[in-house]
Write a protein that holds these residues in place. Structure first.
Motif, PDB file in Angstrom:
ATOM      1  N   ILE A 105       0.852  -1.195   0.000  1.00  0.00           N
ATOM      2  CA  ILE A 105       0.000   0.000   0.000  1.00  0.00           C
ATOM      3  C   ILE A 105       0.882   1.236   0.000  1.00  0.00           C
ATOM      4  CG2 ILE A 105      -1.791   1.291   1.199  1.00  0.00           C
ATOM      5  CD1 ILE A 105      -2.831  -1.321   0.211  1.00  0.00           C
ATOM      6  N   LYS A 106       0.730   2.090  -0.993  1.00  0.00           N
ATOM      7  CA  LYS A 106       1.469   3.346  -1.035  1.00  0.00           C
ATOM      8  C   LYS A 106       0.825   4.353  -0.084  1.00  0.00           C
ATOM      9  CE  LYS A 106       3.061   2.837  -5.817  1.00  0.00           C
ATOM     10  NZ  LYS A 106       3.049   3.439  -7.167  1.00  0.00           N
ATOM     11  N   VAL A 107       1.663   5.117   0.589  1.00  0.00           N
ATOM     12  CA  VAL A 107       1.178   6.044   1.610  1.00  0.00           C
ATOM     13  C   VAL A 107       0.211   7.070   1.014  1.00  0.00           C
ATOM     14  CG1 VAL A 107       1.838   7.839   3.264  1.00  0.00           C
ATOM     15  CG2 VAL A 107       3.189   5.739   3.086  1.00  0.00           C
ATOM     16  N   VAL A 108       0.559   7.646  -0.140  1.00  0.00           N
ATOM     17  CA  VAL A 108      -0.321   8.668  -0.726  1.00  0.00           C
ATOM     18  C   VAL A 108      -1.666   8.060  -1.134  1.00  0.00           C
ATOM     19  CG1 VAL A 108       1.459  10.259  -1.494  1.00  0.00           C
ATOM     20  CG2 VAL A 108       0.809   8.361  -2.976  1.00  0.00           C
ATOM     21  N   ASP A 109      -1.657   6.802  -1.591  1.00  0.00           N
ATOM     22  CA  ASP A 109      -2.914   6.135  -1.937  1.00  0.00           C
ATOM     23  C   ASP A 109      -3.763   5.913  -0.688  1.00  0.00           C
ATOM     24  OD1 ASP A 109      -2.020   6.075  -4.522  1.00  0.00           O
ATOM     25  OD2 ASP A 109      -1.499   3.949  -4.527  1.00  0.00           O
ATOM     26  N   ALA A 110      -3.111   5.545   0.417  1.00  0.00           N
ATOM     27  CA  ALA A 110      -3.836   5.333   1.671  1.00  0.00           C
ATOM     28  C   ALA A 110      -4.437   6.639   2.188  1.00  0.00           C
ATOM     29  CB  ALA A 110      -2.899   4.731   2.716  1.00  0.00           C
ATOM     30  N   ILE A 111      -3.665   7.717   2.096  1.00  0.00           N
ATOM     31  CA  ILE A 111      -4.159   9.018   2.556  1.00  0.00           C
ATOM     32  C   ILE A 111      -5.348   9.459   1.705  1.00  0.00           C
ATOM     33  CG2 ILE A 111      -3.594  11.462   2.786  1.00  0.00           C
ATOM     34  CD1 ILE A 111      -0.728  10.605   3.474  1.00  0.00           C
ATOM     35  N   ALA A 112      -5.239   9.294   0.378  1.00  0.00           N
ATOM     36  CA  ALA A 112      -6.346   9.663  -0.504  1.00  0.00           C
ATOM     37  C   ALA A 112      -7.582   8.827  -0.201  1.00  0.00           C
ATOM     38  CB  ALA A 112      -5.932   9.487  -1.960  1.00  0.00           C
ATOM     39  N   THR A 113      -7.386   7.548   0.089  1.00  0.00           N
ATOM     40  CA  THR A 113      -8.508   6.682   0.443  1.00  0.00           C
ATOM     41  C   THR A 113      -9.159   7.173   1.735  1.00  0.00           C
ATOM     42  OG1 THR A 113      -7.402   4.796  -0.591  1.00  0.00           O
ATOM     43  CG2 THR A 113      -9.209   4.306   0.913  1.00  0.00           C
ATOM     44  N   GLY A 114      -8.334   7.539   2.715  1.00  0.00           N
ATOM     45  CA  GLY A 114      -8.874   8.088   3.956  1.00  0.00           C
ATOM     46  C   GLY A 114      -9.649   9.373   3.721  1.00  0.00           C
ATOM     47  N   ALA A 340      -1.637  10.066  -6.314  1.00  0.00           N
ATOM     48  CA  ALA A 340      -2.390   8.916  -5.810  1.00  0.00           C
ATOM     49  C   ALA A 340      -3.091   8.203  -6.957  1.00  0.00           C
ATOM     50  CB  ALA A 340      -3.401   9.367  -4.761  1.00  0.00           C
ATOM     51  N   ASN A 341      -3.310   6.906  -6.791  1.00  0.00           N
ATOM     52  CA  ASN A 341      -3.929   6.070  -7.811  1.00  0.00           C
ATOM     53  C   ASN A 341      -5.454   6.089  -7.656  1.00  0.00           C
ATOM     54  OD1 ASN A 341      -4.751   4.130  -9.609  1.00  0.00           O
ATOM     55  ND2 ASN A 341      -3.675   2.435  -8.640  1.00  0.00           N
ATOM     56  N   PRO A 342      -6.207   6.695  -8.581  1.00  0.00           N
ATOM     57  CA  PRO A 342      -7.662   6.751  -8.451  1.00  0.00           C
ATOM     58  C   PRO A 342      -8.320   5.379  -8.395  1.00  0.00           C
ATOM     59  CG  PRO A 342      -6.893   8.292 -10.130  1.00  0.00           C
ATOM     60  CD  PRO A 342      -5.728   7.419  -9.773  1.00  0.00           C
ATOM     61  N   SER A 343      -7.738   4.383  -9.070  1.00  0.00           N
ATOM     62  CA  SER A 343      -8.312   3.039  -9.025  1.00  0.00           C
ATOM     63  C   SER A 343      -8.348   2.504  -7.603  1.00  0.00           C
ATOM     64  CB  SER A 343      -7.506   2.087  -9.911  1.00  0.00           C
ATOM     65  OG  SER A 343      -7.621   2.431 -11.272  1.00  0.00           O
ATOM     66  N   ALA A 344      -7.385   2.936  -6.792  1.00  0.00           N
ATOM     67  CA  ALA A 344      -7.325   2.466  -5.406  1.00  0.00           C
ATOM     68  C   ALA A 344      -8.435   3.095  -4.570  1.00  0.00           C
ATOM     69  CB  ALA A 344      -5.960   2.781  -4.809  1.00  0.00           C
ATOM     70  N   TYR A 345      -8.444   4.438  -4.496  1.00  0.00           N
ATOM     71  CA  TYR A 345      -9.398   5.055  -3.570  1.00  0.00           C
ATOM     72  C   TYR A 345     -10.825   5.103  -4.121  1.00  0.00           C
ATOM     73  CZ  TYR A 345      -8.067   9.457  -6.063  1.00  0.00           C
ATOM     74  OH  TYR A 345      -7.804  10.428  -6.997  1.00  0.00           O
ATOM     75  N   ILE A 346     -10.997   5.308  -5.422  1.00  0.00           N
ATOM     76  CA  ILE A 346     -12.355   5.317  -5.978  1.00  0.00           C
ATOM     77  C   ILE A 346     -12.910   3.894  -6.037  1.00  0.00           C
ATOM     78  CG2 ILE A 346     -13.770   5.877  -7.983  1.00  0.00           C
ATOM     79  CD1 ILE A 346     -11.854   8.143  -8.613  1.00  0.00           C
TER      80      ILE A 346
END
Length: 375
Positions: A105-114, A340-346
Protein backbone atom coordinates in the motif's frame (compact mmCIF):
# COMPACT_ATOMS: atom_id res chain seq x y z
CA UNK A 1 -28.20 -12.70 36.39
CA UNK A 2 -30.29 -9.57 35.93
CA UNK A 3 -27.50 -7.90 33.91
CA UNK A 4 -27.27 -10.92 31.64
CA UNK A 5 -31.01 -10.80 30.96
CA UNK A 6 -30.85 -7.07 30.17
CA UNK A 7 -27.92 -7.65 27.79
CA UNK A 8 -29.70 -10.52 26.04
CA UNK A 9 -32.87 -8.42 25.68
CA UNK A 10 -30.82 -5.58 24.20
CA UNK A 11 -29.07 -7.86 21.70
CA UNK A 12 -32.37 -9.51 20.72
CA UNK A 13 -34.06 -6.13 20.26
CA UNK A 14 -31.14 -4.81 18.20
CA UNK A 15 -30.99 -7.86 15.93
CA UNK A 16 -34.73 -7.75 15.32
CA UNK A 17 -34.56 -4.11 14.26
CA UNK A 18 -31.41 -4.67 12.21
CA UNK A 19 -33.01 -7.50 10.21
CA UNK A 20 -36.09 -5.36 9.66
CA UNK A 21 -33.93 -2.60 8.17
CA UNK A 22 -32.40 -5.03 5.68
CA UNK A 23 -35.84 -5.47 4.12
CA UNK A 24 -36.18 -1.79 3.20
CA UNK A 25 -36.87 -0.98 -0.47
CA UNK A 26 -33.82 1.30 -0.58
CA UNK A 27 -31.48 -1.65 -0.09
CA UNK A 28 -33.53 -3.80 -2.44
CA UNK A 29 -33.00 -1.41 -5.35
CA UNK A 30 -29.27 -1.23 -4.58
CA UNK A 31 -28.97 -5.02 -4.68
CA UNK A 32 -31.12 -5.15 -7.82
CA UNK A 33 -28.77 -2.79 -9.64
CA UNK A 34 -25.74 -4.82 -8.56
CA UNK A 35 -27.34 -8.06 -9.79
CA UNK A 36 -28.32 -6.48 -13.11
CA UNK A 37 -24.72 -5.43 -13.74
CA UNK A 38 -23.36 -8.78 -12.58
CA UNK A 39 -25.42 -10.67 -15.19
CA UNK A 40 -24.22 -8.27 -17.92
CA UNK A 41 -27.60 -6.65 -18.42
CA UNK A 42 -27.76 -3.90 -21.05
CA UNK A 43 -29.71 -1.74 -18.62
CA UNK A 44 -28.22 1.77 -18.68
CA UNK A 45 -29.20 5.05 -17.07
CA UNK A 46 -27.63 8.09 -18.76
CA UNK A 47 -25.12 10.01 -16.70
CA UNK A 48 -27.07 13.25 -17.18
CA UNK A 49 -30.13 11.66 -15.56
CA UNK A 50 -28.00 10.34 -12.70
CA UNK A 51 -26.57 13.82 -12.03
CA UNK A 52 -30.06 15.36 -12.20
CA UNK A 53 -31.39 12.85 -9.67
CA UNK A 54 -28.51 13.55 -7.28
CA UNK A 55 -29.15 17.29 -7.65
CA UNK A 56 -32.87 16.85 -6.92
CA UNK A 57 -32.25 14.71 -3.84
CA UNK A 58 -29.61 16.98 -2.34
CA UNK A 59 -31.46 20.22 -2.97
CA UNK A 60 -34.48 18.62 -1.28
CA UNK A 61 -32.34 17.65 1.72
CA UNK A 62 -30.85 21.15 1.77
CA UNK A 63 -34.26 22.84 1.63
CA UNK A 64 -35.49 20.79 4.56
CA UNK A 65 -32.32 21.54 6.52
CA UNK A 66 -32.45 25.27 5.76
CA UNK A 67 -36.06 25.52 6.88
CA UNK A 68 -35.17 23.69 10.11
CA UNK A 69 -32.12 25.89 10.80
CA UNK A 70 -34.27 29.00 10.34
CA UNK A 71 -36.67 27.75 12.99
CA UNK A 72 -34.10 26.33 15.45
CA UNK A 73 -31.65 27.60 18.03
CA UNK A 74 -28.25 27.86 16.34
CA UNK A 75 -26.46 26.81 19.55
CA UNK A 76 -28.00 23.34 19.20
CA UNK A 77 -25.95 22.77 16.07
CA UNK A 78 -22.53 23.73 17.45
CA UNK A 79 -21.56 20.53 19.29
CA UNK A 80 -22.74 18.09 16.58
CA UNK A 81 -20.96 20.27 13.98
CA UNK A 82 -17.74 20.17 16.02
CA UNK A 83 -17.99 16.38 16.27
CA UNK A 84 -18.55 16.17 12.50
CA UNK A 85 -15.33 18.13 11.92
CA UNK A 86 -13.38 15.95 14.35
CA UNK A 87 -14.72 12.77 12.77
CA UNK A 88 -13.76 13.84 9.24
CA UNK A 89 -10.19 14.66 10.34
CA UNK A 90 -9.85 11.54 12.49
CA UNK A 91 -10.89 9.23 9.63
CA UNK A 92 -7.99 10.48 7.50
CA UNK A 93 -5.47 9.91 10.30
CA UNK A 94 -6.85 6.42 10.87
CA UNK A 95 -6.16 5.55 7.22
CA UNK A 96 -2.69 7.12 7.45
CA UNK A 97 -1.73 4.94 10.41
CA UNK A 98 -3.54 1.71 9.48
CA UNK A 99 -4.09 1.25 5.74
CA UNK A 100 -0.75 2.89 4.91
CA UNK A 101 1.06 0.31 7.08
CA UNK A 102 -0.29 -2.71 5.19
CA UNK A 103 1.76 -4.58 2.56
CA UNK A 104 1.90 -3.15 -0.97
CA UNK A 105 0.00 0.00 0.00
CA UNK A 106 1.47 3.35 -1.03
CA UNK A 107 1.18 6.04 1.61
CA UNK A 108 -0.32 8.67 -0.73
CA UNK A 109 -2.91 6.14 -1.94
CA UNK A 110 -3.84 5.33 1.67
CA UNK A 111 -4.16 9.02 2.56
CA UNK A 112 -6.35 9.66 -0.50
CA UNK A 113 -8.51 6.68 0.44
CA UNK A 114 -8.87 8.09 3.96
CA UNK A 115 -9.84 11.46 2.50
CA UNK A 116 -12.53 9.91 0.32
CA UNK A 117 -13.90 7.84 3.22
CA UNK A 118 -13.83 10.87 5.49
CA UNK A 119 -15.75 12.91 2.92
CA UNK A 120 -19.50 12.41 2.65
CA UNK A 121 -21.73 10.69 0.12
CA UNK A 122 -24.83 12.73 -0.64
CA UNK A 123 -26.61 9.66 -2.00
CA UNK A 124 -25.90 7.64 1.16
CA UNK A 125 -27.17 10.55 3.24
CA UNK A 126 -30.35 10.69 1.15
CA UNK A 127 -30.82 6.93 1.52
CA UNK A 128 -30.39 7.15 5.27
CA UNK A 129 -32.94 9.97 5.56
CA UNK A 130 -35.43 7.96 3.49
CA UNK A 131 -35.10 4.92 5.75
CA UNK A 132 -35.38 7.09 8.89
CA UNK A 133 -38.56 8.67 7.53
CA UNK A 134 -39.99 5.27 6.65
CA UNK A 135 -39.29 4.07 10.19
CA UNK A 136 -40.84 7.18 11.71
CA UNK A 137 -37.60 7.91 13.58
CA UNK A 138 -37.45 11.59 14.49
CA UNK A 139 -34.36 13.67 13.80
CA UNK A 140 -33.41 17.33 13.54
CA UNK A 141 -33.93 18.38 9.94
CA UNK A 142 -30.80 20.53 10.20
CA UNK A 143 -28.70 17.42 10.87
CA UNK A 144 -28.29 17.05 7.09
CA UNK A 145 -26.33 20.32 7.27
CA UNK A 146 -23.57 18.43 9.11
CA UNK A 147 -22.48 17.19 5.65
CA UNK A 148 -19.96 19.98 4.84
CA UNK A 149 -18.62 20.05 8.41
CA UNK A 150 -17.29 16.53 7.90
CA UNK A 151 -16.68 16.58 4.15
CA UNK A 152 -14.42 19.61 3.77
CA UNK A 153 -12.12 18.98 6.79
CA UNK A 154 -11.56 15.40 5.61
CA UNK A 155 -10.55 16.45 2.10
CA UNK A 156 -8.37 19.31 3.35
CA UNK A 157 -6.64 17.05 5.89
CA UNK A 158 -5.96 14.36 3.27
CA UNK A 159 -4.46 16.80 0.77
CA UNK A 160 -2.33 18.52 3.44
CA UNK A 161 -1.02 15.20 4.81
CA UNK A 162 -0.25 13.92 1.31
CA UNK A 163 1.56 17.15 0.43
CA UNK A 164 3.65 17.03 3.61
CA UNK A 165 4.55 13.39 3.00
CA UNK A 166 5.42 14.01 -0.66
CA UNK A 167 7.57 17.01 0.23
CA UNK A 168 9.47 15.01 2.84
CA UNK A 169 10.05 12.19 0.36
CA UNK A 170 11.36 14.59 -2.28
CA UNK A 171 13.66 16.27 0.24
CA UNK A 172 14.95 12.89 1.42
CA UNK A 173 15.53 11.74 -2.17
CA UNK A 174 17.42 14.96 -2.96
CA UNK A 175 19.61 14.60 0.13
CA UNK A 176 20.35 10.96 -0.67
CA UNK A 177 21.26 11.98 -4.22
CA UNK A 178 23.56 14.66 -2.85
CA UNK A 179 25.28 12.26 -0.48
CA UNK A 180 25.77 9.64 -3.20
CA UNK A 181 27.32 12.26 -5.50
CA UNK A 182 29.67 13.30 -2.70
CA UNK A 183 30.71 9.71 -2.11
CA UNK A 184 31.14 9.08 -5.84
CA UNK A 185 33.34 12.10 -6.49
CA UNK A 186 34.99 12.11 -3.05
CA UNK A 187 34.25 15.79 -2.67
CA UNK A 188 32.98 17.82 0.27
CA UNK A 189 31.37 21.07 -0.84
CA UNK A 190 29.47 23.71 1.01
CA UNK A 191 26.16 24.51 -0.64
CA UNK A 192 24.76 26.87 1.99
CA UNK A 193 20.98 26.82 1.75
CA UNK A 194 21.08 24.76 -1.45
CA UNK A 195 20.23 21.13 -2.17
CA UNK A 196 21.10 18.82 -5.04
CA UNK A 197 18.11 17.72 -7.04
CA UNK A 198 17.66 14.25 -8.50
CA UNK A 199 18.90 15.68 -11.80
CA UNK A 200 22.16 16.78 -10.14
CA UNK A 201 21.66 20.56 -10.26
CA UNK A 202 21.60 22.75 -7.15
CA UNK A 203 18.63 24.97 -6.46
CA UNK A 204 17.36 27.09 -3.62
CA UNK A 205 15.40 25.09 -1.06
CA UNK A 206 11.71 25.60 -1.62
CA UNK A 207 9.17 26.17 1.08
CA UNK A 208 6.51 23.56 0.38
CA UNK A 209 3.33 25.21 1.56
CA UNK A 210 -0.16 23.89 1.02
CA UNK A 211 -2.78 26.45 0.10
CA UNK A 212 -5.92 25.58 2.10
CA UNK A 213 -8.42 27.94 0.51
CA UNK A 214 -8.24 26.44 -3.02
CA UNK A 215 -9.04 23.02 -1.52
CA UNK A 216 -12.04 24.41 0.36
CA UNK A 217 -13.13 26.32 -2.74
CA UNK A 218 -12.98 23.18 -4.91
CA UNK A 219 -15.01 21.27 -2.32
CA UNK A 220 -17.65 23.99 -2.07
CA UNK A 221 -17.89 24.17 -5.86
CA UNK A 222 -18.39 20.41 -6.20
CA UNK A 223 -21.77 19.53 -7.69
CA UNK A 224 -23.06 17.57 -4.70
CA UNK A 225 -22.08 20.06 -2.00
CA UNK A 226 -23.17 23.00 -4.17
CA UNK A 227 -26.66 21.51 -4.51
CA UNK A 228 -26.93 20.89 -0.77
CA UNK A 229 -25.66 24.38 0.12
CA UNK A 230 -28.01 25.96 -2.43
CA UNK A 231 -30.94 24.16 -0.84
CA UNK A 232 -29.79 25.22 2.63
CA UNK A 233 -29.52 28.87 1.56
CA UNK A 234 -32.95 28.83 -0.11
CA UNK A 235 -34.54 27.13 2.89
CA UNK A 236 -32.87 29.55 5.28
CA UNK A 237 -33.38 32.83 3.42
CA UNK A 238 -36.67 32.28 1.56
CA UNK A 239 -40.03 30.61 2.24
CA UNK A 240 -39.97 27.52 0.00
CA UNK A 241 -42.37 25.38 2.07
CA UNK A 242 -45.08 25.22 -0.62
CA UNK A 243 -42.81 24.05 -3.45
CA UNK A 244 -40.98 21.73 -1.08
CA UNK A 245 -44.17 19.97 0.05
CA UNK A 246 -45.83 19.84 -3.37
CA UNK A 247 -42.84 18.95 -5.56
CA UNK A 248 -39.62 17.84 -3.83
CA UNK A 249 -41.06 15.75 -1.00
CA UNK A 250 -43.38 13.55 -3.16
CA UNK A 251 -40.58 12.78 -5.66
CA UNK A 252 -37.91 11.95 -3.09
CA UNK A 253 -38.35 8.18 -2.63
CA UNK A 254 -38.96 7.48 -6.33
CA UNK A 255 -35.81 9.31 -7.39
CA UNK A 256 -33.86 7.64 -4.61
CA UNK A 257 -34.86 4.18 -5.86
CA UNK A 258 -33.44 4.97 -9.31
CA UNK A 259 -30.25 6.31 -7.73
CA UNK A 260 -29.83 3.07 -5.76
CA UNK A 261 -30.07 1.04 -8.98
CA UNK A 262 -27.34 3.19 -10.56
CA UNK A 263 -25.12 2.85 -7.49
CA UNK A 264 -25.59 -0.91 -7.42
CA UNK A 265 -24.54 -1.15 -11.07
CA UNK A 266 -21.59 1.16 -10.46
CA UNK A 267 -20.43 -0.92 -7.49
CA UNK A 268 -20.29 -4.07 -9.62
CA UNK A 269 -18.45 -2.24 -12.41
CA UNK A 270 -15.83 -0.86 -10.00
CA UNK A 271 -14.92 -4.29 -8.65
CA UNK A 272 -12.68 -4.81 -11.70
CA UNK A 273 -10.79 -1.62 -10.84
CA UNK A 274 -10.32 -2.77 -7.27
CA UNK A 275 -8.73 -5.99 -8.49
CA UNK A 276 -5.91 -3.95 -10.05
CA UNK A 277 -4.62 -2.82 -6.67
CA UNK A 278 -3.75 -4.56 -3.40
CA UNK A 279 -6.56 -6.66 -1.94
CA UNK A 280 -6.09 -4.89 1.38
CA UNK A 281 -8.19 -2.07 -0.06
CA UNK A 282 -11.19 -4.40 -0.18
CA UNK A 283 -10.64 -5.41 3.45
CA UNK A 284 -10.26 -1.79 4.53
CA UNK A 285 -13.30 -0.67 2.53
CA UNK A 286 -15.45 -3.32 4.19
CA UNK A 287 -14.36 -2.64 7.77
CA UNK A 288 -13.69 1.11 7.74
CA UNK A 289 -17.26 2.39 7.12
CA UNK A 290 -18.52 0.52 10.17
CA UNK A 291 -15.65 1.68 12.39
CA UNK A 292 -16.09 5.28 11.22
CA UNK A 293 -19.81 5.05 11.89
CA UNK A 294 -19.25 3.73 15.41
CA UNK A 295 -16.83 6.59 16.15
CA UNK A 296 -19.39 9.17 15.00
CA UNK A 297 -22.16 7.32 16.86
CA UNK A 298 -20.08 7.64 20.04
CA UNK A 299 -19.61 11.38 19.45
CA UNK A 300 -23.32 11.67 18.74
CA UNK A 301 -24.14 9.98 22.05
CA UNK A 302 -22.06 12.60 23.85
CA UNK A 303 -24.05 15.33 22.08
CA UNK A 304 -27.27 13.44 22.91
CA UNK A 305 -26.57 13.53 26.65
CA UNK A 306 -25.03 17.02 26.59
CA UNK A 307 -27.53 18.90 24.42
CA UNK A 308 -30.47 16.58 23.75
CA UNK A 309 -29.36 15.72 20.22
CA UNK A 310 -32.01 13.29 19.01
CA UNK A 311 -31.54 9.56 18.39
CA UNK A 312 -32.20 10.17 14.69
CA UNK A 313 -29.59 12.91 14.64
CA UNK A 314 -27.02 10.57 16.18
CA UNK A 315 -27.84 7.99 13.49
CA UNK A 316 -27.44 10.56 10.70
CA UNK A 317 -24.03 11.58 12.07
CA UNK A 318 -23.02 7.91 12.04
CA UNK A 319 -24.38 7.35 8.53
CA UNK A 320 -22.49 10.26 6.98
CA UNK A 321 -19.32 9.09 8.76
CA UNK A 322 -19.81 5.59 7.35
CA UNK A 323 -20.31 6.97 3.84
CA UNK A 324 -17.58 7.83 1.35
CA UNK A 325 -17.82 10.59 -1.23
CA UNK A 326 -18.94 9.42 -4.66
CA UNK A 327 -19.42 12.72 -6.52
CA UNK A 328 -17.42 15.73 -5.33
CA UNK A 329 -14.63 13.93 -3.47
CA UNK A 330 -12.91 12.08 -6.37
CA UNK A 331 -12.24 15.15 -8.58
CA UNK A 332 -11.05 17.14 -5.54
CA UNK A 333 -8.56 14.41 -4.64
CA UNK A 334 -7.47 13.94 -8.25
CA UNK A 335 -6.47 17.60 -8.33
CA UNK A 336 -5.11 17.77 -4.78
CA UNK A 337 -3.19 14.46 -4.69
CA UNK A 338 -2.27 13.82 -8.34
CA UNK A 339 0.30 11.15 -7.38
CA UNK A 340 -2.39 8.92 -5.81
CA UNK A 341 -3.93 6.07 -7.81
CA UNK A 342 -7.66 6.75 -8.45
CA UNK A 343 -8.31 3.04 -9.02
CA UNK A 344 -7.33 2.47 -5.41
CA UNK A 345 -9.40 5.05 -3.57
CA UNK A 346 -12.35 5.32 -5.98
CA UNK A 347 -12.52 1.55 -6.47
CA UNK A 348 -12.43 0.94 -2.71
CA UNK A 349 -15.15 3.51 -2.11
CA UNK A 350 -17.57 2.68 -4.92
CA UNK A 351 -17.15 -1.09 -5.16
CA UNK A 352 -17.14 -1.87 -1.45
CA UNK A 353 -17.39 1.16 0.85
CA UNK A 354 -20.66 2.62 -0.41
CA UNK A 355 -22.57 -0.71 -0.60
CA UNK A 356 -21.39 -1.54 2.94
CA UNK A 357 -22.43 1.90 4.23
CA UNK A 358 -25.90 1.58 2.69
CA UNK A 359 -26.63 -2.14 3.03
CA UNK A 360 -25.05 -2.64 6.47
CA UNK A 361 -24.33 0.79 7.93
CA UNK A 362 -27.80 2.30 7.63
CA UNK A 363 -29.71 -0.62 9.19
CA UNK A 364 -26.96 -1.18 11.76
CA UNK A 365 -26.94 2.35 13.12
CA UNK A 366 -30.70 2.78 12.97
CA UNK A 367 -31.16 -0.46 14.86
CA UNK A 368 -28.47 0.57 17.36
CA UNK A 369 -30.03 4.00 17.82
CA UNK A 370 -33.48 2.48 18.43
CA UNK A 371 -32.07 -0.07 20.85
CA UNK A 372 -29.90 2.36 22.80
CA UNK A 373 -32.07 5.49 22.83
CA UNK A 374 -35.47 4.12 21.94
CA UNK A 375 -35.76 6.36 18.89
Amino acid sequence: MRRKEVLMDFISDFLTKFVAQLQSPTLGFLIGGAVAAAVSSRLAIPDAIYKFIVFMLLIKVGLKGGIAIRESNITEILLPALFAVLTGILIVFIARHTLAKLPNIKVVDAIATGGLFGAVSGSTLAAGLAVLDAQGMEYEAWSAALYPFMDIPALVTAIVLASIYTSKQKKLAAENEYRSKQEFYGEQKEYGQQRITASGYPHEEQNHRVEIWPIIKDSLQGSALSALLLGLALGLLTRPESVYESFYEPLFRGLLSILMIVMGMEATARINELRKVAQWYAVYAFIAPLIHGFIAFGFGMIAHYATGFSAGGVVILAIIAASSSDISGPPTLRGGIPSANPSAYIGASTAVGTPVAIALGIPLFIGLGQAVMGG
